[in-house]
Write a protein that holds these residues in place. Structure first.
Motif, PDB file in Angstrom:
ATOM      1  N   VAL A  78     -11.671  -0.712   9.210  1.00  0.00           N
ATOM      2  CA  VAL A  78     -12.763  -1.371   8.488  1.00  0.00           C
ATOM      3  C   VAL A  78     -14.107  -0.887   9.025  1.00  0.00           C
ATOM      4  O   VAL A  78     -15.043  -0.634   8.257  1.00  0.00           O
ATOM      5  CB  VAL A  78     -12.651  -2.904   8.602  1.00  0.00           C
ATOM      6  N   GLY A  79     -14.204  -0.753  10.349  1.00  0.00           N
ATOM      7  CA  GLY A  79     -15.440  -0.252  10.945  1.00  0.00           C
ATOM      8  C   GLY A  79     -15.760   1.163  10.502  1.00  0.00           C
ATOM      9  O   GLY A  79     -16.908   1.487  10.180  1.00  0.00           O
ATOM     10  N   PHE A  80     -14.752   2.025  10.480  1.00  0.00           N
ATOM     11  CA  PHE A  80     -14.939   3.396  10.021  1.00  0.00           C
ATOM     12  C   PHE A  80     -15.397   3.413   8.562  1.00  0.00           C
ATOM     13  O   PHE A  80     -16.293   4.177   8.182  1.00  0.00           O
ATOM     14  CB  PHE A  80     -13.639   4.184  10.191  1.00  0.00           C
ATOM     15  N   ASN A  81     -14.803   2.535   7.745  1.00  0.00           N
ATOM     16  CA  ASN A  81     -15.194   2.473   6.331  1.00  0.00           C
ATOM     17  C   ASN A  81     -16.620   1.951   6.176  1.00  0.00           C
ATOM     18  O   ASN A  81     -17.348   2.369   5.266  1.00  0.00           O
ATOM     19  CB  ASN A  81     -14.215   1.590   5.552  1.00  0.00           C
ATOM     20  N   TYR A  82     -17.024   1.044   7.046  1.00  0.00           N
ATOM     21  CA  TYR A  82     -18.414   0.559   7.012  1.00  0.00           C
ATOM     22  C   TYR A  82     -19.368   1.736   7.209  1.00  0.00           C
ATOM     23  O   TYR A  82     -20.378   1.863   6.502  1.00  0.00           O
ATOM     24  CB  TYR A  82     -18.634  -0.485   8.102  1.00  0.00           C
ATOM     25  N   TYR A  83     -19.044   2.589   8.142  1.00  0.00           N
ATOM     26  CA  TYR A  83     -19.860   3.780   8.387  1.00  0.00           C
ATOM     27  C   TYR A  83     -19.860   4.686   7.158  1.00  0.00           C
ATOM     28  O   TYR A  83     -20.906   5.192   6.742  1.00  0.00           O
ATOM     29  CB  TYR A  83     -19.324   4.521   9.612  1.00  0.00           C
ATOM     30  N   LEU A  84     -18.689   4.892   6.550  1.00  0.00           N
ATOM     31  CA  LEU A  84     -18.605   5.732   5.354  1.00  0.00           C
ATOM     32  C   LEU A  84     -19.451   5.169   4.221  1.00  0.00           C
ATOM     33  O   LEU A  84     -20.185   5.901   3.547  1.00  0.00           O
ATOM     34  CB  LEU A  84     -17.148   5.848   4.892  1.00  0.00           C
ATOM     35  N   LEU A 151      -8.775   0.813   5.067  1.00  0.00           N
ATOM     36  CA  LEU A 151     -10.231   0.925   5.095  1.00  0.00           C
ATOM     37  C   LEU A 151     -10.905  -0.347   4.607  1.00  0.00           C
ATOM     38  O   LEU A 151     -12.007  -0.692   5.042  1.00  0.00           O
ATOM     39  CB  LEU A 151     -10.682   2.103   4.234  1.00  0.00           C
ATOM     40  N   ASN A 152     -10.255  -1.064   3.712  1.00  0.00           N
ATOM     41  CA  ASN A 152     -10.818  -2.296   3.165  1.00  0.00           C
ATOM     42  C   ASN A 152     -10.261  -3.555   3.828  1.00  0.00           C
ATOM     43  O   ASN A 152     -10.441  -4.661   3.318  1.00  0.00           O
ATOM     44  CB  ASN A 152     -10.604  -2.329   1.653  1.00  0.00           C
ATOM     45  N   GLY A 153      -9.584  -3.372   4.945  1.00  0.00           N
ATOM     46  CA  GLY A 153      -9.201  -4.509   5.768  1.00  0.00           C
ATOM     47  C   GLY A 153      -7.963  -5.251   5.348  1.00  0.00           C
ATOM     48  O   GLY A 153      -7.665  -6.323   5.897  1.00  0.00           O
ATOM     49  N   VAL A 154      -7.217  -4.735   4.388  1.00  0.00           N
ATOM     50  CA  VAL A 154      -5.985  -5.413   3.986  1.00  0.00           C
ATOM     51  C   VAL A 154      -5.001  -5.385   5.150  1.00  0.00           C
ATOM     52  O   VAL A 154      -4.711  -4.331   5.707  1.00  0.00           O
ATOM     53  CB  VAL A 154      -5.365  -4.725   2.752  1.00  0.00           C
ATOM     54  N   ASN A 155      -4.499  -6.533   5.515  1.00  0.00           N
ATOM     55  CA  ASN A 155      -3.502  -6.580   6.597  1.00  0.00           C
ATOM     56  C   ASN A 155      -2.240  -7.343   6.198  1.00  0.00           C
ATOM     57  O   ASN A 155      -1.353  -7.555   7.019  1.00  0.00           O
ATOM     58  CB  ASN A 155      -4.093  -7.170   7.874  1.00  0.00           C
ATOM     59  N   MET A 156      -2.171  -7.741   4.922  1.00  0.00           N
ATOM     60  CA  MET A 156      -0.982  -8.424   4.427  1.00  0.00           C
ATOM     61  C   MET A 156      -0.659  -7.890   3.028  1.00  0.00           C
ATOM     62  O   MET A 156      -0.850  -8.575   2.026  1.00  0.00           O
ATOM     63  CB  MET A 156      -1.199  -9.942   4.403  1.00  0.00           C
ATOM     64  N   PRO A 157      -0.158  -6.658   2.942  1.00  0.00           N
ATOM     65  CA  PRO A 157       0.169  -6.099   1.628  1.00  0.00           C
ATOM     66  C   PRO A 157       1.551  -6.536   1.161  1.00  0.00           C
ATOM     67  O   PRO A 157       2.487  -6.653   1.966  1.00  0.00           O
ATOM     68  CB  PRO A 157       0.144  -4.595   1.875  1.00  0.00           C
ATOM     69  N   LEU A 158       1.679  -6.786  -0.116  1.00  0.00           N
ATOM     70  CA  LEU A 158       3.000  -7.022  -0.692  1.00  0.00           C
ATOM     71  C   LEU A 158       3.765  -5.709  -0.647  1.00  0.00           C
ATOM     72  O   LEU A 158       3.251  -4.673  -1.075  1.00  0.00           O
ATOM     73  CB  LEU A 158       2.859  -7.509  -2.134  1.00  0.00           C
TER      74      LEU A 158
END
Length: 727
Positions: A78-84, A151-158
């Motif tokens: 998520v931090g890396f994506n914030y930079y992007l 990158l978008n912080g998903v940590n519980m994917p189906l």
């Protein structure tokens, strides 16, 4: 021989080297993600760990390098994506075909960025997405999508790919034959509704090659998801069994769940009463076999009675069912947590009364069931159920039905609802999520919702939209920013509901077609947004071109309503020459629209069919998969089936060869009735068009599977052609 006292420096060096290696290897997954997204930057980014009981990331710039710190790999992503997003003006999309555009040189970070998430759960996906968007995905598609989720912080994917291999082994152990099992499974695109106990056997039997291939694919999916800090949600047994199981267990309490979606009785699903001793046995067999093949993160999705009627509505029965399902899980996995869709409490609220919901939910120990408030941008179930009677729940944005291609989303309302839930939703609110039925044309909405999990304060949406506009075109651009400001204020003002443009519906003379969506804005505002996008100086990025085509597509679809209205006026006047002219304009617009969307890889019927074909191991399988792929997006089920056009989408090839063909039939019938001075027979036309639809599914045809044409040039041509005709 080396003396003992001389060995210790060597041993110390080896010890320290091993520690360094272990620490570096801990960051291998996030470095792997960077190597896929920004390969030339891998050695310019340092990852470090921050001890924290909350998910957190911090960004700094030291000695010419970006330092990304986080409490875990997911937070670092998520931090890396914030930079992007906010320094590189780069938007990484979820499609593997989309090129990632980066600055030539890494932008320097001034100061420190630090963000924390107060919500442990960030959920993504929907059972239906596996049918409407993902059935033909290979590893390269999944790899990019998993990176996007991280990158978008998903940590519980189906994570429900490959479960047919597990069930195949279970049903074999219980005495069913290969034929019985594979005839019980549906075709690939329909497996979500087989898994949710809606239909059995439709478009089967499922090929063994599919079962084996998806098993291997799932192993790669969950391995990558876990490496990036996610806890994949795997399925559990919720009572759905093959009807053939009655022959092996004649005393078992197996009943039909009844009609769903207009399918005939032979496709109805069967339900094993959770109080029957066989239920526990099947659960144990399934969870043990699934864990053997895929491991477990102790979160299991189980959804009894999804859009179907339980054997009894008695609250005590519902509580007993809930308790029995949960205990059958914990007897295999003592750490089991049950994830349940809250959709049923919205979809069938009339029968799911407060006392029934209360009984069903509170039969489970607090904290051992997580509810998804599935369609919260439209109806927040937590407000109707005392925050789900204390069970943890996730506020979810749905946003899409059937993989349709409408512009939809109520951004301001979502902001208001999410912030209100953060403030008043109770301490059992565990996070936010997205439950889209298909990957759609509004990626902004999903990235916005997931970003909210990292900031529980009100968002300056105008600034957020400005930042979104900048990264969609790669640099500040006043015209693109104005276009998105207009889209936010005027277009993204209502949630997805009915979900088809007029072009994509079965033609009717006066009746409102099924699934047709009225627009809640002025099409002139959309035209202005299209004009502003065309004035951009940043026309190279694929994200910009997608937005340009997307806005133009929606404008033309809305414009078609004007043409149809004029056609009806001229029909009432019985003005034949005017009707001929109207017909030509309507078909011309459909052809123009097909040409426009043909510039985008994600909007090609040919690619959808080619991806399906590539799953086949031989000619017969290739043809079978292509037919399955044609069916789900058109008739959905059999000829005249009630879900016809539910999964409509404005794709090149589909527009001209299916929707356009229906409109040609309709217009020809109308013109013939005028010429012969007889009433238009709408019933006869409906029979004819229903027959055409089913014949179209049966007939295999090849369409271009690569985009063609210049999106900007075609957009400019069509803008000039249609800009003066809007009413």
């Amino acid at each position: 021989m080396i003396h003992a006292y001389k060995k210790w420096p060597v041993l110390l060096l080896l010890f320290l080297s091993n520690i360094c290696f272990a620490k570096q290897s801990d960051y291998a997954p996030i470095k792997g993600l960077v190597s896929r997204i920004a390969p030339s930057w891998v050695h310019q980014i340092i990852f470090q760990t921050i001890p924290s009981d909350k998910d957190i990331f911090e960004l700094n710039w030291k000695n010419g390098k970006l330092v990304v710190e986080g409490n875990n790999i997911n937070s670092m992503a998520v931090g890396f994506n914030y930079y992007l997003k906010y320094y590189c003006h780069t938007d990484v999309t979820w499609y593997s075909a989309d090129k990632i555009e980066l600055p030539e040189k890494m932008p320097r970070l001034n100061g420190t960025v630090r963000q924390k998430s107060n919500y442990t759960d960030r959920f993504f996906l929907n059972y239906c997405t596996y049918g409407y968007s993902m059935p033909w995905w290979r590893w390269h598609d999944w790899e990019r999508f998993i990176d996007w989720m991280a990158l978008n912080g998903v940590n519980m994917p189906l994570a429900i790919t490959g479960q047919e291999a597990v069930w195949y082994n279970v049903w074999r152990k219980l005495g069913l034959s290969d034929k019985q099992i594979r005839n019980y499974f549906t075709g690939p695109a329909y497996l979500p509704w087989n898994r949710m106990a809606n239909i059995d056997g439709w478009d089967g039997p499922l090929p063994q090659s599919w079962i084996t291939g998806q098993l291997n694919l799932q192993k790669r999916i969950i391995s990558r998801e876990r490496s990036l800090g996610m806890k994949p949600v795997l399925p559990a047994f919720a009572g759905h069994v093959p009807e053939a199981l009655k022959s092996r267990f004649p005393d078992a309490k197996i009943t039909s769940l009844g009609e769903w979606g207009g399918f005939p009785e032979k496709y109805h699903s069967s339900f094993l009463d959770p109080l029957d001793p066989l239920f526990k046995k099947i659960q144990q067999l399934f969870l043990k076999e699934q864990t053997r093949l895929f491991g477990t993160d102790h979160i299991y999705g189980a959804d009894p009675f999804n859009e179907v009627t339980p054997p009894s509505w008695e609250p005590t029965y519902l509580a007993t069912v809930s308790r029995s399902i949960y205990h059958s899980m914990t007897e295999v996995d003592s750490s089991a947590v049950w994830l349940q869709m809250g959709w049923i409490f919205y979809y069938n609220r009339r029968n799911w009364t407060d006392i029934r919901i209360d009984s069903f939910l509170t039969a489970i120990p607090k904290g051992k069931m997580i509810l998804l408030d599935y369609f919260a941008e439209k109806k927040e179930v937590w407000k109707q159920t005392n925050s789900f009677y204390g069970q943890p729940y996730i506020w979810c944005y749905l946003g899409n039905f059937g993989g349709n291609t409408m512009l939809a989303g109520n951004l301001s309302e979502v902001e208001s609802r999410v912030d209100d839930t953060f403030k008043n939703g109770g301490s059992n609110l565990s996070g936010v999520g997205c439950t889209l039925e298909g990957l759609d044309m509004n990626p902004m909405m999903y990235e916005y919702v997931l970003e909210k999990a990292w900031n529980d304060k009100p968002t300056d949406i105008n600034q957020w939209i400005r930042n979104w506009a900048i990264r969609r075109c790669g640099s500040p651009d006043i015209n693109v920013e104005k276009a998105w400001e207009l889209l936010y204020n005027k277009i993204y003002i209502s949630p997805a509901d009915n979900h088809a443009s007029l072009i994509n519906t079965r033609p009717t003379l006066r009746k409102k077609p099924r699934w047709f969506s009225n627009i809640h804005y002025n099409n002139s505002d959309l035209l202005e947004a299209w004009r502003l996008l065309l004035m951009s100086n940043s026309q190279k990025l694929e994200t910009y071109r997608f937005d340009l085509v997307n806005v133009g597509r929606q404008f033309l679809e809305n414009y078609f309503i004007n043409l149809k209205d004029q056609f009806v006026i001229d029909y009432d006047k019985k003005d034949l020459q005017a009707l001929i002219s109207d017909s030509s304009r309507m078909i011309g617009l459909i052809n123009d629209l097909d040409k426009l969307v043909g510039t985008q890889s994600s909007l090609l019927l040919g690619k959808w069919l080619k991806d399906a074909e590539n799953m086949g191991k031989n000619k017969n399988e290739k043809l079978y998969f292509r037919k399955d792929a044609r069916n789900i997006i058109t008739t959905w089920g059999g000829q005249g089936q009630s879900l016809n056009d539910y999964a409509n989408r404005s794709w090149s090839g589909l527009l001209t060869d299916f929707y356009g063909a229906r409109w040609k039939m309709f217009l020809h019938k109308i013109l013939t009735s005028i010429r012969k001075d007889i009433p238009f027979d709408e019933s006869a036309f409906r029979e004819e068009v229903t027959s055409f639809e089913w014949q179209w599914v049966q007939k295999d045809k090849t369409f271009p599977d690569k985009p063609s044409g210049d999106a900007v040039k075609i957009s400019e041509q069509l803008y000039k052609k249609y800009k003066d005709g809007i009413q």
